[in-house]
Structure formats: C-alpha cells, structure tokens
Write a protein that holds these residues in place. Structure first.
Motif, mmCIF file in Angstrom:
data_model
loop_
_atom_site.group_PDB
_atom_site.id
_atom_site.type_symbol
_atom_site.label_atom_id
_atom_site.label_comp_id
_atom_site.label_asym_id
_atom_site.label_seq_id
_atom_site.Cartn_x
_atom_site.Cartn_y
_atom_site.Cartn_z
ATOM 1 N N PRO A 279 0.761 -1.163 0.054
ATOM 2 C CA PRO A 279 -0.166 -0.138 0.120
ATOM 3 C C PRO A 279 0.941 1.357 0.001
ATOM 4 O O PRO A 279 2.043 1.270 -0.083
ATOM 5 C CB PRO A 279 -0.856 -0.175 1.270
ATOM 6 N N ARG A 280 0.270 2.281 0.088
ATOM 7 C CA ARG A 280 0.864 3.753 0.217
ATOM 8 C C ARG A 280 2.275 3.824 1.129
ATOM 9 O O ARG A 280 3.125 4.497 0.767
ATOM 10 C CB ARG A 280 -0.035 4.767 0.372
ATOM 11 N N GLU A 281 1.883 3.013 2.036
ATOM 12 C CA GLU A 281 3.339 3.231 3.236
ATOM 13 C C GLU A 281 4.521 2.547 2.606
ATOM 14 O O GLU A 281 5.407 2.895 3.192
ATOM 15 C CB GLU A 281 2.581 2.682 4.405
ATOM 16 N N GLY A 282 4.376 1.845 1.693
ATOM 17 C CA GLY A 282 5.558 1.222 1.068
ATOM 18 C C GLY A 282 6.190 -0.145 1.905
ATOM 19 O O GLY A 282 5.166 -0.590 2.472
ATOM 20 N N ALA A 283 7.172 -0.442 1.416
ATOM 21 C CA ALA A 283 7.592 -1.679 2.087
ATOM 22 C C ALA A 283 9.182 -1.514 2.956
ATOM 23 O O ALA A 283 10.012 -2.449 2.760
ATOM 24 C CB ALA A 283 7.631 -2.836 1.014
ATOM 25 N N ILE A 284 9.320 -0.611 3.718
ATOM 26 C CA ILE A 284 10.535 -0.247 4.353
ATOM 27 C C ILE A 284 11.058 -1.462 4.968
ATOM 28 O O ILE A 284 12.135 -1.697 4.978
ATOM 29 C CB ILE A 284 10.530 0.950 4.891
ATOM 30 N N ALA A 285 10.241 -1.999 5.683
ATOM 31 C CA ALA A 285 10.798 -3.102 6.758
ATOM 32 C C ALA A 285 11.302 -4.258 5.944
ATOM 33 O O ALA A 285 12.028 -5.038 6.088
ATOM 34 C CB ALA A 285 9.451 -3.549 7.774
ATOM 35 N N VAL A 286 10.497 -4.553 4.617
ATOM 36 C CA VAL A 286 10.808 -5.774 3.914
ATOM 37 C C VAL A 286 12.055 -5.522 3.248
ATOM 38 O O VAL A 286 13.184 -6.349 3.238
ATOM 39 C CB VAL A 286 9.654 -5.881 2.831
ATOM 40 N N VAL A 287 12.518 -4.409 2.692
ATOM 41 C CA VAL A 287 13.821 -4.174 1.740
ATOM 42 C C VAL A 287 14.631 -4.138 2.979
ATOM 43 O O VAL A 287 16.030 -4.505 2.695
ATOM 44 C CB VAL A 287 13.624 -2.807 1.074
ATOM 45 N N LYS A 288 14.628 -3.647 4.238
ATOM 46 C CA LYS A 288 15.576 -3.504 5.300
ATOM 47 C C LYS A 288 15.875 -4.858 5.621
ATOM 48 O O LYS A 288 17.138 -5.279 6.318
ATOM 49 C CB LYS A 288 15.353 -2.757 6.393
ATOM 50 N N ALA A 289 14.861 -5.915 5.718
ATOM 51 C CA ALA A 289 15.309 -7.202 6.146
ATOM 52 C C ALA A 289 15.829 -8.065 5.241
ATOM 53 O O ALA A 289 16.388 -9.267 5.560
ATOM 54 C CB ALA A 289 13.817 -7.923 6.400
ATOM 55 N N ILE A 290 16.045 -7.593 3.892
ATOM 56 C CA ILE A 290 16.984 -8.464 3.052
ATOM 57 C C ILE A 290 18.438 -8.524 3.233
ATOM 58 O O ILE A 290 18.837 -7.634 3.764
ATOM 59 C CB ILE A 290 16.709 -7.939 1.517
ATOM 60 N N SER A 291 18.931 -9.685 3.357
ATOM 61 C CA SER A 291 19.979 -10.150 3.908
ATOM 62 C C SER A 291 20.854 -10.732 2.997
ATOM 63 O O SER A 291 20.297 -11.216 2.023
ATOM 64 C CB SER A 291 19.947 -10.692 5.371
ATOM 65 N N ALA A 292 22.194 -11.227 3.289
ATOM 66 C CA ALA A 292 23.220 -12.018 2.429
ATOM 67 C C ALA A 292 22.619 -13.314 2.552
ATOM 68 O O ALA A 292 22.951 -14.068 1.431
ATOM 69 C CB ALA A 292 24.503 -11.963 3.056
ATOM 70 N N GLN A 293 22.053 -13.849 3.289
ATOM 71 C CA GLN A 293 21.425 -15.083 3.383
ATOM 72 C C GLN A 293 20.098 -15.273 2.677
ATOM 73 O O GLN A 293 19.876 -16.245 2.286
ATOM 74 C CB GLN A 293 21.019 -15.574 4.930
ATOM 75 N N GLN A 294 19.354 -14.002 2.676
ATOM 76 C CA GLN A 294 17.936 -14.118 1.921
ATOM 77 C C GLN A 294 17.987 -12.981 0.835
ATOM 78 O O GLN A 294 17.470 -11.790 1.099
ATOM 79 C CB GLN A 294 16.992 -14.323 2.809
ATOM 80 N N ARG A 295 18.682 -13.200 -0.290
ATOM 81 C CA ARG A 295 18.784 -11.944 -1.188
ATOM 82 C C ARG A 295 18.388 -12.411 -2.514
ATOM 83 O O ARG A 295 19.137 -13.106 -3.401
ATOM 84 C CB ARG A 295 20.334 -11.647 -1.209
ATOM 85 N N PRO A 296 16.953 -12.348 -2.970
ATOM 86 C CA PRO A 296 16.493 -12.667 -4.211
ATOM 87 C C PRO A 296 17.334 -11.939 -5.193
ATOM 88 O O PRO A 296 17.720 -10.832 -5.014
ATOM 89 C CB PRO A 296 15.038 -12.138 -4.279
ATOM 90 N N ARG A 297 17.623 -12.526 -6.188
ATOM 91 C CA ARG A 297 18.339 -11.886 -7.624
ATOM 92 C C ARG A 297 17.725 -10.896 -8.025
ATOM 93 O O ARG A 297 18.182 -10.005 -8.745
ATOM 94 C CB ARG A 297 19.045 -12.858 -8.263
ATOM 95 N N ARG A 298 16.341 -11.110 -8.225
ATOM 96 C CA ARG A 298 15.631 -9.878 -8.868
ATOM 97 C C ARG A 298 14.262 -9.602 -8.015
ATOM 98 O O ARG A 298 13.739 -10.576 -7.444
ATOM 99 C CB ARG A 298 15.009 -10.441 -10.356
ATOM 100 N N ILE A 299 13.823 -8.061 -8.109
ATOM 101 C CA ILE A 299 12.778 -7.826 -7.348
ATOM 102 C C ILE A 299 12.138 -6.798 -8.117
ATOM 103 O O ILE A 299 12.741 -5.799 -8.821
ATOM 104 C CB ILE A 299 13.252 -6.890 -5.868
#
Length: 434
Positions: free
Chosen positions: A364-384
């Motif tokens: 939604p309008r609030e965006g996904a800041i918690a999601v993008v901050k949670a991306i780590s070296a262990q969980q790093r999708p190659r395409r978003i």
C-alpha cells in the motif's frame, strides 16, 4: 491580480511557478501557461492559489468533460490531455526516485495506457443529508475538503453506474435512517454490479423493500454493511453470482467480495500484470515470494508460469480468498499463502519463507521499508519487481535496495491506473549486482 508563467506540475497536479524566489502551487494551471491567479494561502517558503484566468493556454489544455470538475475531488487533471497526463506522472516518478532516493532507472519503460473514461470499477461514494442544500448529497468529496460534491453524473464511473446516480439520491431520501447511511460502495465484476450500503442503524422493513426494488429495477446486487467490511451481506437478490475479474492472458478468474481490495481499473490491471511478469520472468523450478499478495492478483499469474510461489498478506480474509482462487484455478500445488504483518518484517521472518530466487512486492501507500531492510546476504533474491502506488515510498525503499543492499534499479515506468487524477501507479525492477 498577479500574473505568472507555470514551469511544471507537482505530484498533486497543480501548476508550479516561481514568484520572487518562492514556489507557488496553482490549482488549474498547466506547464507553459501564463495565468492570472489568486493566492489562497501564503507561507514564508511557498504559496498556494488557484487560476482566475488563463492568459496564454497550453496546447495540451482540453475542455473537462465533467460538469463537476473543479469542485469534485475525484479528478484533478481533466483539463490536461490524457496522454500528457501520463508524461507528467512519469516525470513525477523520475523526480521522486532522484530527489528522495538519489537513484535513477537504467531504462524508463513506456507508460501503460488504457481507457481514459468510464474505467473505474470500484468507488466509495459519500452520502450526507443536508436540508439547507436540498436534502441528500451523494458523491466524492470536494477537492481538498470533507464536504460532499453532489454528483448527478460522473465520467469515470461505468456508464450504467453513472446512470443510477439520480435514482440513488431519490432512494436514500426515502430511507427511515437516511442520515445514518454514510457511504455507498460500488464494485463491478465480470458478471454483475454490487452496491454496498453502509448503515449505522438498522434498516426498517420498508427500507429493505425499497432496496430490493432498486436492485431489481437496475439489475444490481444490493448488500448491506452494518459494521466492519466483513459484516457486509447480500440483501437482494437472495442468491447471486460471486463477483470475479478475469486475466485472460493467464487463463485466470479471481473471485472477490465487494469489500475486498482489488484494483479499480481492470484494463490497466491486466496490462500491469503483463509488465510485471515480463520484468520478473518467472520460470518453472524457481521459488518466488509475492508480498502484500492480496487475493492472488500477481501470485496466480506467477504460478501459471510453473514457478512455486509463496504469497504473504496481512489480512486473513484476503489470504483465505487467495487460497480459494488458487484452488479454483488449479494452482494449489504451486502456491502457499500465509498471513503476516509485513510492516514488521525482520531478517528472521523473511528467512522463514525459505530460499527465494525472486521477489514481487506490491505494498500500500506506506511502502515496504521493513521488507527491504530485512533483505540479507542469506536471503537475497536476485531480482525484485516492486509495484507501487506512491512514488515517494518507492523512492525511499529504492534507496535502501540500491545504496545498502547491493541492487541496481534496472528499469521503472508508470501505469495510468487513475486517469484524470494525480495518482501515480508504477512498476520498477531491481537486480542484484553480485
């Protein structure tokens, strides 16, 4: 009254000029125009005003189609050619990416266009009883106001819904609780139209009889909603087909309740999904997450490619609907759905979804800041692929992905989901640099 020349449009569709070193935001003005204007509000660093007279008009200025334009807050850009509107929104997106996120897209994708009129398959109409203004007022809110713009016609609602507006005024006026019916929600599906009457006191038997008669005369379903959205129920007819929308390119049909969130513009939604799938490029054997998945709008097209998809959504009711849609479309084996508060995503909760090749985010309008901050070296999708309804929060989140998480913004572009409004829907694709 002062004259000025307009330099650009802001994110709300107002003309922007510089007067004595101060930004002036002028309702109704277009870039390149010379206008006479009145100041409504002045502050040390900016002023707000409205057009009194267009001295030199833009070649892109057109006559607004709706007689309520300028009062009704439903549209703010009917005076600008529809193709030019998309160009303005593209600039709003690019400006936000740079000024908020300090990022630029490698490719600017062509704007996604659709019908400019009668496109809106969902709407919430506010109802007020104001005897001093003639009784029942029904419509969208007035521009920058909580007052109701009393609508007798509307150029963005479906034609058959616009044709009911006078009859809706008359219907509400007959209710025993007319002043306790604050909202009518409209939802159009492939097989019918629903009107949901929000009511704060119980309808009388006579009220319900009038509602049933209205439903029969206009060929709609009437629902009543005494409380929260999940309290809505079908009143008349006693049985009716479920609402659904189709995605023919993916051989999908998605059922929804009239109070569920779905995109308001089915034509643009189809094109937006096509664009998202082109950018995501889901493949059989991949594992992909769809965050803020709703009732499966992107999840099921991804699954149709043969990829395994995990959908996550905050609303339990939408998760149930997503599972039902996966089942009815024969995609249970490739999908799983979970309810979770994605605004509280952590590295651990993201890792708990399991290994992910790619990620689609549609917040939604609030965006996904918690999601993008949670991306780590262990969980790093190659395409978003990030579908956004707010350029500012997209830009903020893009800054994290690019400057902190090692991604590059390879492309971005807008979809004109809401023609004649300043709303900017966009889609961006990020690829990891490693």
């Amino acid at each position: 009254m002062p004259l000025t020349t307009i330099e650009s449009l802001d994110h709300e569709g107002r003309g922007v000029a510089r007067v004595d070193g101060k930004a002036v935001f002028i309702e109704g003005a277009l870039p390149g125009e010379t206008v006479e204007y009145a100041v409504d509000r002045s502050r040390p660093n900016y002023a707000q005003g409205h057009v009194l007279r267009v001295v030199h008009a833009s070649a892109q200025r057109v006559a607004p189609r709706c007689p309520h334009f300028g009062v009704c807050g439903g549209c703010s850009m009917q005076h600008l050619d529809a193709v030019a509107q998309a160009a303005v929104k593209q600039r709003v997106l690019e400006d936000a990416l740079w000024h908020v996120g300090r990022v630029r897209a490698g490719i600017i994708h062509a704007a996604i266009h659709g019908p400019a009129w009668h496109y809106r398959d969902r709407a919430r109409l506010t109802v007020r009883v104001v005897p001093s203004k003639g009784g029942v007022l029904l419509g969208f809110h007035q521009r920058r106001s909580s007052y109701v713009a009393d609508m007798r016609e509307c150029a963005v609602l479906p034609r058959h819904v616009g044709a009911m507006l006078d009859a809706l005024h008359e219907l509400v006026a007959t209710f025993s609780i007319a002043d306790r019916v604050p909202q009518i929600e409209m939802a159009v599906g492939e097989d019918g139209t629903v009107l949901v009457f929000r009511h704060l006191l119980p309808f009388s038997a006579a009220d319900e009889s009038r509602l049933a008669d209205f439903a029969d005369r206009h060929g709609v379903q009437v629902w009543v909603q005494p409380g929260q959205p999940d309290s809505a129920r079908l009143l008349h007819p006693q049985t009716a087909p479920a609402l659904r929308y189709t995605l023919p390119e993916f051989d999908l049909a998605l059922a929804f309740r009239p109070t569920d969130f779905t995109q308001v513009n089915v034509h643009i939604n189809r094109l937006l999904i096509r664009r998202a799938m082109q950018l995501l490029q889901p493949q059989a054997g991949e594992r992909i997450a769809d965050l803020f998945c709703g009732l499966g709008n992107f999840t099921l097209p991804i699954a149709r490619s043969g990829a395994a998809v995990v959908g996550v959504e905050g609303a339990d009711a939408l998760v149930r609907r997503a599972r039902e849609n996966a089942r009815s479309n024969g995609l249970e084996a490739l999908t799983e759905f979970h309810a979770a508060n994605l605004f509280e995503t952590t590295e651990d909760s993201l890792a708990a979804l399991g290994p992910l090749d790619k990620l689609l985010i549609d917040p939604p309008r609030e965006g996904a800041i918690a999601v993008v901050k949670a991306i780590s070296a262990q969980q790093r999708p190659r395409r978003i692929v990030y579908v956004s309804c707010n350029p500012a929060t997209l830009a903020r989140d893009a800054a994290v992905l690019v400057h902190e998480k090692g991604y590059r913004l390879s492309g971005a572009g807008i979809a004109n989901m809401f023609p004649h409004t300043s709303h900017v829907e966009s889609v961006a694709v990020f690829e990891h640099c490693g």
